[in-house]
Design a protein around this motif. Structure first.
Motif, PDB file in Angstrom:
ATOM      1  N   VAL A  40       0.987  -1.196  -0.033  1.00 61.71           N
ATOM      2  CA  VAL A  40       0.039  -0.051   0.063  1.00 61.71           C
ATOM      3  C   VAL A  40       0.790   1.139   0.037  1.00 61.71           C
ATOM      4  CG1 VAL A  40      -1.626   1.309   1.403  1.00 61.71           C
ATOM      5  CG2 VAL A  40      -1.987  -1.258   0.933  1.00 61.71           C
ATOM      6  N   ALA A  41       2.115   1.330   0.452  1.00 61.54           N
ATOM      7  CA  ALA A  41       2.894   2.302   0.544  1.00 61.54           C
ATOM      8  C   ALA A  41       3.315   2.515  -0.693  1.00 61.54           C
ATOM      9  CB  ALA A  41       3.984   2.055   2.032  1.00 61.54           C
ATOM     10  N   LEU A  42       3.699   1.726  -1.497  1.00 53.79           N
ATOM     11  CA  LEU A  42       4.330   1.764  -2.794  1.00 53.79           C
ATOM     12  C   LEU A  42       3.268   2.748  -3.713  1.00 53.79           C
ATOM     13  CD1 LEU A  42       5.974  -1.595  -3.506  1.00 53.79           C
ATOM     14  CD2 LEU A  42       6.909   0.781  -3.103  1.00 53.79           C
ATOM     15  N   VAL A  43       1.813   2.202  -3.495  1.00 62.36           N
ATOM     16  CA  VAL A  43       0.615   2.893  -4.058  1.00 62.36           C
ATOM     17  C   VAL A  43       0.598   4.371  -3.602  1.00 62.36           C
ATOM     18  CG1 VAL A  43      -1.668   3.045  -4.682  1.00 62.36           C
ATOM     19  CG2 VAL A  43      -0.648   0.866  -4.666  1.00 62.36           C
ATOM     20  N   MET A  44       0.874   4.593  -2.424  1.00 61.85           N
ATOM     21  CA  MET A  44       0.891   6.031  -1.828  1.00 61.85           C
ATOM     22  C   MET A  44       1.864   6.912  -2.155  1.00 61.85           C
ATOM     23  SD  MET A  44      -1.747   6.770  -0.198  1.00 61.85           S
ATOM     24  CE  MET A  44      -1.220   8.511   0.166  1.00 61.85           C
ATOM     25  N   ASP A  45       3.135   6.235  -2.529  1.00 58.94           N
ATOM     26  CA  ASP A  45       4.436   6.942  -3.177  1.00 58.94           C
ATOM     27  C   ASP A  45       4.030   7.426  -4.350  1.00 58.94           C
ATOM     28  OD1 ASP A  45       6.031   6.506  -1.094  1.00 58.94           O
ATOM     29  OD2 ASP A  45       7.040   4.964  -1.877  1.00 58.94           O
ATOM     30  N   GLU A  46       3.203   6.665  -5.152  1.00 57.58           N
ATOM     31  CA  GLU A  46       2.547   7.267  -6.591  1.00 57.58           C
ATOM     32  C   GLU A  46       1.869   8.438  -6.449  1.00 57.58           C
ATOM     33  OE1 GLU A  46       1.190   3.846  -8.932  1.00 57.58           O
ATOM     34  OE2 GLU A  46       3.025   2.670  -8.489  1.00 57.58           O
ATOM     35  N   ILE A  47       0.631   8.187  -5.650  1.00 59.80           N
ATOM     36  CA  ILE A  47      -0.274   9.255  -5.401  1.00 59.80           C
ATOM     37  C   ILE A  47       0.277  10.361  -4.809  1.00 59.80           C
ATOM     38  CG2 ILE A  47      -2.233   9.746  -4.162  1.00 59.80           C
ATOM     39  CD1 ILE A  47      -3.136   6.727  -4.126  1.00 59.80           C
ATOM     40  N   GLY A  48       1.284  10.394  -3.814  1.00 58.24           N
ATOM     41  CA  GLY A  48       1.788  11.600  -3.090  1.00 58.24           C
ATOM     42  C   GLY A  48       1.190  11.387  -1.561  1.00 58.24           C
ATOM     43  N   TRP A  49       2.197  11.248  -0.594  1.00 56.62           N
ATOM     44  CA  TRP A  49       1.748  11.096   0.773  1.00 56.62           C
ATOM     45  C   TRP A  49       1.058  12.473   1.341  1.00 56.62           C
ATOM     46  CZ3 TRP A  49       1.710   6.805   3.471  1.00 56.62           C
ATOM     47  CH2 TRP A  49       2.395   5.655   3.183  1.00 56.62           C
ATOM     48  N   GLN A  50       1.373  13.484   0.521  1.00 57.04           N
ATOM     49  CA  GLN A  50       0.982  14.747   1.087  1.00 57.04           C
ATOM     50  C   GLN A  50      -0.792  14.960   0.844  1.00 57.04           C
ATOM     51  OE1 GLN A  50       2.744  14.463  -1.355  1.00 57.04           O
ATOM     52  NE2 GLN A  50       1.665  15.238  -3.409  1.00 57.04           N
ATOM     53  N   THR A  51      -1.327  14.047  -0.116  1.00 58.24           N
ATOM     54  CA  THR A  51      -2.449  13.897  -0.480  1.00 58.24           C
ATOM     55  C   THR A  51      -3.673  13.531   0.502  1.00 58.24           C
ATOM     56  OG1 THR A  51      -1.803  13.457  -2.905  1.00 58.24           O
ATOM     57  CG2 THR A  51      -4.206  13.086  -2.415  1.00 58.24           C
ATOM     58  N   THR A  52      -4.469  14.284   0.753  1.00 56.48           N
ATOM     59  CA  THR A  52      -5.406  13.974   2.125  1.00 56.48           C
ATOM     60  C   THR A  52      -6.478  12.885   1.460  1.00 56.48           C
ATOM     61  OG1 THR A  52      -7.208  15.825   1.343  1.00 56.48           O
ATOM     62  CG2 THR A  52      -5.279  16.244   2.828  1.00 56.48           C
ATOM     63  N   PHE A  53      -6.803  12.151   2.401  1.00 55.01           N
ATOM     64  CA  PHE A  53      -8.008  11.265   1.840  1.00 55.01           C
ATOM     65  C   PHE A  53      -9.186  11.697   0.949  1.00 55.01           C
ATOM     66  CE2 PHE A  53     -11.274   8.047   2.403  1.00 55.01           C
ATOM     67  CZ  PHE A  53     -10.407   6.902   2.021  1.00 55.01           C
ATOM     68  N   ALA A  54      -9.539  12.838   1.434  1.00 56.03           N
ATOM     69  CA  ALA A  54     -10.706  13.524   0.800  1.00 56.03           C
ATOM     70  C   ALA A  54     -10.622  13.889  -0.640  1.00 56.03           C
ATOM     71  CB  ALA A  54     -11.259  14.675   1.490  1.00 56.03           C
ATOM     72  N   ASP A  55      -9.006  14.049  -0.811  1.00 58.59           N
ATOM     73  CA  ASP A  55      -8.707  14.570  -2.220  1.00 58.59           C
ATOM     74  C   ASP A  55      -8.366  13.350  -3.263  1.00 58.59           C
ATOM     75  OD1 ASP A  55      -8.956  17.235  -1.761  1.00 58.59           O
ATOM     76  OD2 ASP A  55      -6.844  17.459  -1.000  1.00 58.59           O
ATOM     77  N   LEU A  56      -8.366  12.182  -2.895  1.00 60.05           N
ATOM     78  CA  LEU A  56      -8.072  11.077  -3.646  1.00 60.05           C
ATOM     79  C   LEU A  56      -9.280  10.789  -4.519  1.00 60.05           C
ATOM     80  CD1 LEU A  56      -7.123   8.366  -1.046  1.00 60.05           C
ATOM     81  CD2 LEU A  56      -5.620   9.882  -2.643  1.00 60.05           C
ATOM     82  N   THR A  57      -8.956  10.357  -5.808  1.00 56.10           N
ATOM     83  CA  THR A  57      -9.906  10.093  -6.632  1.00 56.10           C
ATOM     84  C   THR A  57     -10.478   8.711  -6.439  1.00 56.10           C
ATOM     85  OG1 THR A  57      -8.248   9.197  -8.379  1.00 56.10           O
ATOM     86  CG2 THR A  57      -8.469  11.236  -8.512  1.00 56.10           C
ATOM     87  N   GLU A  58     -11.531   8.724  -7.051  1.00 55.76           N
ATOM     88  CA  GLU A  58     -12.146   7.178  -6.983  1.00 55.76           C
ATOM     89  C   GLU A  58     -11.222   6.081  -7.668  1.00 55.76           C
ATOM     90  OE1 GLU A  58     -15.798   4.472  -8.932  1.00 55.76           O
ATOM     91  OE2 GLU A  58     -15.857   6.585  -9.312  1.00 55.76           O
ATOM     92  N   ALA A  59     -10.348   6.430  -8.775  1.00 60.02           N
ATOM     93  CA  ALA A  59      -9.406   5.476  -9.002  1.00 60.02           C
ATOM     94  C   ALA A  59      -8.332   5.129  -8.072  1.00 60.02           C
ATOM     95  CB  ALA A  59      -8.813   5.734 -10.372  1.00 60.02           C
ATOM     96  N   GLN A  60      -7.740   6.190  -7.281  1.00 62.08           N
ATOM     97  CA  GLN A  60      -6.735   6.140  -6.314  1.00 62.08           C
ATOM     98  C   GLN A  60      -7.368   5.430  -5.190  1.00 62.08           C
ATOM     99  OE1 GLN A  60      -6.187  10.203  -6.203  1.00 62.08           O
ATOM    100  NE2 GLN A  60      -4.213  10.099  -7.115  1.00 62.08           N
ATOM    101  N   VAL A  61      -8.450   5.628  -4.494  1.00 66.27           N
ATOM    102  CA  VAL A  61      -9.228   4.945  -3.615  1.00 66.27           C
ATOM    103  C   VAL A  61      -9.231   3.305  -4.177  1.00 66.27           C
ATOM    104  CG1 VAL A  61     -11.162   4.487  -2.236  1.00 66.27           C
ATOM    105  CG2 VAL A  61     -10.354   6.838  -2.713  1.00 66.27           C
ATOM    106  N   ARG A  62      -9.795   3.066  -5.317  1.00 63.07           N
ATOM    107  CA  ARG A  62      -9.697   1.608  -5.672  1.00 63.07           C
ATOM    108  C   ARG A  62      -8.508   0.908  -5.633  1.00 63.07           C
ATOM    109  NH1 ARG A  62     -14.237  -0.369  -8.088  1.00 63.07           N
ATOM    110  NH2 ARG A  62     -16.255   1.176  -8.354  1.00 63.07           N
ATOM    111  N   ALA A  63      -7.445   1.733  -6.268  1.00 61.96           N
ATOM    112  CA  ALA A  63      -6.103   1.172  -6.261  1.00 61.96           C
ATOM    113  C   ALA A  63      -5.690   0.746  -4.884  1.00 61.96           C
ATOM    114  CB  ALA A  63      -5.166   2.287  -6.818  1.00 61.96           C
ATOM    115  N   LEU A  64      -5.846   1.669  -3.830  1.00 60.09           N
ATOM    116  CA  LEU A  64      -5.506   1.360  -2.601  1.00 60.09           C
ATOM    117  C   LEU A  64      -6.159   0.231  -1.996  1.00 60.09           C
ATOM    118  CD1 LEU A  64      -5.139   4.943  -1.155  1.00 60.09           C
ATOM    119  CD2 LEU A  64      -3.481   3.204  -1.352  1.00 60.09           C
ATOM    120  N   ILE A  65      -7.599   0.139  -2.069  1.00 61.25           N
ATOM    121  CA  ILE A  65      -8.230  -0.902  -1.658  1.00 61.25           C
ATOM    122  C   ILE A  65      -7.889  -2.355  -2.381  1.00 61.25           C
ATOM    123  CG2 ILE A  65     -10.491  -2.081  -1.450  1.00 61.25           C
ATOM    124  CD1 ILE A  65     -11.447   0.964  -0.955  1.00 61.25           C
ATOM    125  N   GLU A  66      -7.800  -2.318  -3.735  1.00 61.55           N
ATOM    126  CA  GLU A  66      -7.337  -3.558  -4.401  1.00 61.55           C
ATOM    127  C   GLU A  66      -5.888  -4.096  -3.991  1.00 61.55           C
ATOM    128  OE1 GLU A  66      -7.903  -2.333  -8.311  1.00 61.55           O
ATOM    129  OE2 GLU A  66      -9.928  -2.339  -8.384  1.00 61.55           O
TER     130      GLU A  66
END
Length: 68
Positions: A19-45
């Motif tokens: 999951v940390a690797l996915v967060m590295d791609e997204i950016g750790w500074q991104t708040t949960f509320a600012d995640l796109t649906e695709a990013q949330v799906r990627a984290l969950i998957e």
């Protein structure tokens, strides 16, 4: 509260790394509320697949080899 087994705790640790690797791609500074649906799906998957794979690896390691 869930009582986790040692194996489940180990699988969670392995999953956190994935999951940390996915967060590295997204950016750790991104708040949960600012995640796109695709990013949330990627984290969950990644979390679900990582946990599943880790538990399967643990089960294989604990299963004695059949001697034939």
């Amino acid at each position: 509260m869930v009582d986790l087994t040692e194996e489940e705790r180990a699988a969670i640790t392995a999953t956190m790394k994935r999951v940390a690797l996915v967060m590295d791609e997204i950016g750790w500074q991104t708040t949960f509320a600012d995640l796109t649906e695709a990013q949330v799906r990627a984290l969950i998957e990644e979390a679900v697949e990582g946990f599943r794979e880790a538990m399967a690896d643990i089960a294989r390691a604990q299963t004695p080899e059949v001697p034939f």
